[in-house]
Write a protein that holds these residues in place. Structure first.
Motif, PDB file in Angstrom:
ATOM      1  N   GLU A  15       0.826  -1.204   0.000  1.00  0.00           N
ATOM      2  CA  GLU A  15       0.000   0.000   0.000  1.00  0.00           C
ATOM      3  C   GLU A  15       0.867   1.264   0.000  1.00  0.00           C
ATOM      4  N   SER A  16       0.187   2.406  -0.067  1.00  0.00           N
ATOM      5  CA  SER A  16       0.867   3.701  -0.128  1.00  0.00           C
ATOM      6  C   SER A  16       0.472   4.573   1.049  1.00  0.00           C
ATOM      7  N   LEU A  17       1.316   5.545   1.304  1.00  0.00           N
ATOM      8  CA  LEU A  17       1.072   6.499   2.379  1.00  0.00           C
ATOM      9  C   LEU A  17       1.780   7.796   2.009  1.00  0.00           C
ATOM     10  N   ARG A  18       1.209   8.928   2.397  1.00  0.00           N
ATOM     11  CA  ARG A  18       1.878  10.193   2.155  1.00  0.00           C
ATOM     12  C   ARG A  18       2.091  10.923   3.473  1.00  0.00           C
ATOM     13  N   LEU A  19       3.321  11.278   3.721  1.00  0.00           N
ATOM     14  CA  LEU A  19       3.663  12.089   4.876  1.00  0.00           C
ATOM     15  C   LEU A  19       3.725  13.551   4.473  1.00  0.00           C
ATOM     16  N   SER A  20       3.350  14.410   5.409  1.00  0.00           N
ATOM     17  CA  SER A  20       3.449  15.849   5.211  1.00  0.00           C
ATOM     18  C   SER A  20       4.291  16.444   6.325  1.00  0.00           C
ATOM     19  N   CYS A  21       4.903  17.567   6.021  1.00  0.00           N
ATOM     20  CA  CYS A  21       5.732  18.258   7.012  1.00  0.00           C
ATOM     21  C   CYS A  21       5.580  19.749   6.809  1.00  0.00           C
ATOM     22  N   THR A  22       5.255  20.448   7.876  1.00  0.00           N
ATOM     23  CA  THR A  22       5.211  21.895   7.817  1.00  0.00           C
ATOM     24  C   THR A  22       6.363  22.475   8.619  1.00  0.00           C
ATOM     25  N   ALA A  23       6.844  23.609   8.176  1.00  0.00           N
ATOM     26  CA  ALA A  23       7.923  24.303   8.877  1.00  0.00           C
ATOM     27  C   ALA A  23       7.538  25.762   9.001  1.00  0.00           C
ATOM     28  N   SER A  24       7.639  26.290  10.220  1.00  0.00           N
ATOM     29  CA  SER A  24       7.272  27.673  10.469  1.00  0.00           C
ATOM     30  C   SER A  24       8.388  28.357  11.246  1.00  0.00           C
ATOM     31  N   GLY A  25       8.389  29.668  11.205  1.00  0.00           N
ATOM     32  CA  GLY A  25       9.394  30.434  11.920  1.00  0.00           C
ATOM     33  C   GLY A  25      10.548  30.888  11.047  1.00  0.00           C
ATOM     34  N   MET A  26      10.524  30.471   9.820  1.00  0.00           N
ATOM     35  CA  MET A  26      11.549  30.874   8.861  1.00  0.00           C
ATOM     36  C   MET A  26      10.928  30.791   7.474  1.00  0.00           C
ATOM     37  N   THR A  27      11.454  31.549   6.538  1.00  0.00           N
ATOM     38  CA  THR A  27      10.945  31.489   5.174  1.00  0.00           C
ATOM     39  C   THR A  27      11.171  30.087   4.617  1.00  0.00           C
ATOM     40  N   PHE A  28      10.075  29.410   4.266  1.00  0.00           N
ATOM     41  CA  PHE A  28      10.167  27.999   3.910  1.00  0.00           C
ATOM     42  C   PHE A  28      11.066  27.773   2.713  1.00  0.00           C
ATOM     43  N   ARG A  66      10.543   4.095  -5.292  1.00  0.00           N
ATOM     44  CA  ARG A  66       9.284   3.841  -4.557  1.00  0.00           C
ATOM     45  C   ARG A  66       8.762   5.098  -3.862  1.00  0.00           C
ATOM     46  N   PHE A  67       9.664   5.917  -3.359  1.00  0.00           N
ATOM     47  CA  PHE A  67       9.286   7.131  -2.643  1.00  0.00           C
ATOM     48  C   PHE A  67       9.559   8.346  -3.520  1.00  0.00           C
ATOM     49  N   SER A  68       8.769   9.374  -3.288  1.00  0.00           N
ATOM     50  CA  SER A  68       8.938  10.613  -4.037  1.00  0.00           C
ATOM     51  C   SER A  68       8.775  11.805  -3.100  1.00  0.00           C
ATOM     52  N   ILE A  69       9.759  12.687  -3.127  1.00  0.00           N
ATOM     53  CA  ILE A  69       9.705  13.883  -2.293  1.00  0.00           C
ATOM     54  C   ILE A  69       9.221  15.047  -3.135  1.00  0.00           C
ATOM     55  N   SER A  70       8.478  15.938  -2.529  1.00  0.00           N
ATOM     56  CA  SER A  70       8.044  17.149  -3.212  1.00  0.00           C
ATOM     57  C   SER A  70       7.764  18.220  -2.168  1.00  0.00           C
ATOM     58  N   ARG A  71       7.646  19.443  -2.617  1.00  0.00           N
ATOM     59  CA  ARG A  71       7.362  20.538  -1.699  1.00  0.00           C
ATOM     60  C   ARG A  71       6.470  21.556  -2.373  1.00  0.00           C
ATOM     61  N   ASP A  72       5.666  22.211  -1.552  1.00  0.00           N
ATOM     62  CA  ASP A  72       4.831  23.311  -1.985  1.00  0.00           C
ATOM     63  C   ASP A  72       5.249  24.517  -1.150  1.00  0.00           C
ATOM     64  N   ASN A  73       6.083  25.359  -1.703  1.00  0.00           N
ATOM     65  CA  ASN A  73       6.599  26.487  -0.933  1.00  0.00           C
ATOM     66  C   ASN A  73       5.512  27.487  -0.571  1.00  0.00           C
ATOM     67  N   ALA A  74       4.489  27.594  -1.367  1.00  0.00           N
ATOM     68  CA  ALA A  74       3.379  28.496  -1.061  1.00  0.00           C
ATOM     69  C   ALA A  74       2.629  28.051   0.194  1.00  0.00           C
ATOM     70  N   LYS A  75       2.647  26.739   0.454  1.00  0.00           N
ATOM     71  CA  LYS A  75       1.971  26.191   1.642  1.00  0.00           C
ATOM     72  C   LYS A  75       2.960  25.843   2.749  1.00  0.00           C
ATOM     73  N   SER A  76       4.252  26.126   2.514  1.00  0.00           N
ATOM     74  CA  SER A  76       5.292  25.809   3.508  1.00  0.00           C
ATOM     75  C   SER A  76       5.227  24.346   3.927  1.00  0.00           C
ATOM     76  N   THR A  77       5.042  23.483   2.954  1.00  0.00           N
ATOM     77  CA  THR A  77       4.822  22.069   3.238  1.00  0.00           C
ATOM     78  C   THR A  77       5.708  21.191   2.361  1.00  0.00           C
ATOM     79  N   LEU A  78       6.265  20.179   2.999  1.00  0.00           N
ATOM     80  CA  LEU A  78       7.048  19.148   2.334  1.00  0.00           C
ATOM     81  C   LEU A  78       6.267  17.851   2.373  1.00  0.00           C
ATOM     82  N   TYR A  79       6.408  17.052   1.316  1.00  0.00           N
ATOM     83  CA  TYR A  79       5.691  15.784   1.239  1.00  0.00           C
ATOM     84  C   TYR A  79       6.653  14.635   0.982  1.00  0.00           C
TER      85      TYR A  79
END
Length: 125
Positions: A15-28, A66-79
């Motif tokens: 199966e698959s799963l997606r992790l998310s990560c937010t970072a605050s306190g600095m320009t992402f 198998r894994f893929s990293i990506s980021r959405d800088n507008a949402k300050s989020t890493l996947y």
């Protein structure tokens, strides 16, 4: 910088799963970001890292393809999209960040200054 992971859980092998990560306190988009895992009794190893703009990325051997990293800088989020999960992927997954104005990503955990509390991923056979 405060880093927080979400999206861990219990899944069956394959199966698959997606992790998310937010970072605050600095320009992402000033941050190089990484995903690391640590299984019980083992050291913390890299799954993936991505540069601040997303132009460069690298993967650990066990997750390549198998894994893929990506980021959405507008949402300050890493996947981290994790596909074809196997029981050996069972671990605590950590998101990490380091301020880096260049196009680099880093393999070693020692390069990162900020860490989340971790998200548990359990893969059952």
């Amino acid at each position: 910088v405060q880093v927080a992971e979400s999206g861990g859980g219990f899944v069956q092998a394959g199966e698959s799963l997606r992790l998310s990560c937010t970072a605050s306190g600095m320009t992402f988009d000033d941050l190089t970001m990484g995903w690391f895992r640590q299984a019980p009794g083992k050291g913390r190893g890299l799954d993936s890292s991505e540069s601040r703009s997303g132009s460069n990325s690298l993967y650990g051997e066990s997750v390549e393809g198998r894994f893929s990293i990506s980021r959405d800088n507008a949402k300050s989020t890493l996947y981290l999209q994790m596909n074809s999960l196997v029981p050996e992927d069972t671990a605590m997954y950590y998101c990490a960040a380091v301020k880096n104005l260049g196009p680099w990503c880093y393999k070693s955990s020692y390069e990162y200054d900020y860490w989340g509390q971790g998200a548990q991923v359990t893969v059952s056979s």
